[in-house]
Scaffold this active site. Structure first.
Site, PDB file in Angstrom:
ATOM      1  N   TYR A 155     -44.367 -60.831 -50.647  1.00  0.00           N
ATOM      2  CA  TYR A 155     -45.055 -61.964 -49.893  1.00  0.00           C
ATOM      3  C   TYR A 155     -44.174 -62.930 -48.947  1.00  0.00           C
ATOM      4  O   TYR A 155     -44.256 -63.217 -47.964  1.00  0.00           O
ATOM      5  CB  TYR A 155     -45.976 -62.582 -50.711  1.00  0.00           C
ATOM      6  CG  TYR A 155     -46.806 -63.800 -50.309  1.00  0.00           C
ATOM      7  CD1 TYR A 155     -47.899 -63.508 -49.646  1.00  0.00           C
ATOM      8  CD2 TYR A 155     -46.374 -65.108 -50.538  1.00  0.00           C
ATOM      9  CE1 TYR A 155     -48.772 -64.346 -48.946  1.00  0.00           C
ATOM     10  CE2 TYR A 155     -47.241 -66.081 -49.935  1.00  0.00           C
ATOM     11  CZ  TYR A 155     -48.573 -65.773 -49.232  1.00  0.00           C
ATOM     12  OH  TYR A 155     -49.208 -66.710 -48.782  1.00  0.00           O
ATOM     13  N   LYS A 159     -43.754 -63.380 -45.282  1.00  0.00           N
ATOM     14  CA  LYS A 159     -43.918 -64.659 -44.413  1.00  0.00           C
ATOM     15  C   LYS A 159     -42.719 -65.342 -43.912  1.00  0.00           C
ATOM     16  O   LYS A 159     -42.855 -66.031 -43.095  1.00  0.00           O
ATOM     17  CB  LYS A 159     -44.622 -65.773 -45.707  1.00  0.00           C
ATOM     18  CG  LYS A 159     -45.841 -65.577 -46.301  1.00  0.00           C
ATOM     19  CD  LYS A 159     -46.974 -65.412 -45.223  1.00  0.00           C
ATOM     20  CE  LYS A 159     -48.230 -65.374 -45.837  1.00  0.00           C
ATOM     21  NZ  LYS A 159     -49.297 -65.163 -44.725  1.00  0.00           N
TER      22      LYS A 159
END
Ligand code: NAP
Length: 248
Positions: A155, A159
């Site tokens: 993640y 991001k």
């Protein structure tokens, strides 16, 4: 923006906690709001509730982690509704675990849904924005893409990747009336966050200098500002919205 000259905005992951608030705020600001959904059962109930609440938004299916599915969805939106002027890349998932336990599928699913989706959506709307010399692209990242987080290599990598994308594309289209920016929310009071055990939630809030979670409408307000004509000199930027949780 002239309220009667409706710009079309596409919000991906519209049926989620943040997506819903974004759709409502953008609708209130006079946009023609088109949402993207993935799970049909959830989408039907969502659309019914939105209509009941007075939000006349539209919903289109597409898997934004897949280029061809995204291309087909955007073609359908532009045929049925009109050119997409504003794109909010909001869809995202997590598959948290330590890297030592992470399988290839857990890595690929998160990279495809959170980062490759940004390419898939943007690539399919960009030529139209260039032709019309106007566009707003808003990428929803995360505080955990700025600072890292235990259990989130996939993640955080996805991001963080959004920032490089935002900055590079901003340079490529700066002269064409198109802005590209990123928003990095901290912990926001979505259903998912509110569902974590109270003890864990207390620990999360303790890390936030403001001593509270963010509101979905606070993120939505920032999205609507970046989508507006008033933000026309802002591009390649990242906006932190985290109550002071990560300052640098
Ligand atoms: N909530 C927070 O505190 C927070 C903090 C920082 C950043 N963010 C970011 O903000 C964004 C929205 O988060 P949220 O809290 O609103 O999450 P959420 O409620 O779980 O919503 C995520 C949305 O993404 C959609 N989605 C997932 N996979 C998709 C795919 N392949 N194609 C199309 N749509 C897909 C989901 O649709 P289905 O339900 O139909 O699968 C859902 O509507 C995410 O990018 C998240 O990483 C959230």
């Amino acid at each position: 923006m002239d309220k009667h000259n409706k710009r079309v905005v596409l919000v991906t992951g519209a049926t989620g906690g943040l997506g819903t608030a974004m759709c409502k705020k953008l609708y209130d600001e006079g946009f023609h709001v088109v949402g993207n959904y993935y799970t049909k059962a959830k989408a039907d109930a969502w659309l019914e509730q939105m209509k009941k609440d007075g939000y006349n938004v539209e919903l289109f299916h597409g898997d934004v982690s897949d280029f061809d599915s995204t291309a087909a969805m955007i073609k359908k939106i532009e045929t049925d509704i009109g050119p997409i002027d504003t794109l909010v890349n909001n869809a995202g998932i997590t598959r948290d675990m330590r890297l030592i336990n992470m399988g290839k599928d857990d890595w690929n699913a998160v990279i495809n849904t959170n980062l490759n989706s940004v390419f898939n959506c943007t690539r399919n709307v960009l030529q139209g924005m260039i032709d019309r010399k106007f566009g707003r692209i808003i990428n929803i990242s995360s505080v955990n893409g700025q600072r890292g987080q235990f259990g989130q290599t996939n993640y955080s990598a996805a991001k963080a990747g959004m920032h490089g994308f935002t900055k590079s594309l901003a340079m490529e289209v700066a002269k064409l009336g198109i802005t590209v920016n990123t928003i990095s929310p901290g912990y926001i009071a979505t259903d998912m966050v509110m569902a974590v055990p109270e003890k864990v939630l207390t620990q999360i809030v303790a890390q936030v200098p403001m001593g509270r979670l963010g509101g979905t409408e606070e993120v939505a307000h920032l999205v609507s500002f970046l989508a507006s004509d008033k933000s026309s000199f802002i591009t390649g930027s990242n906006y932190s919205i985290n109550g002071g949780q990560h300052v640098y």
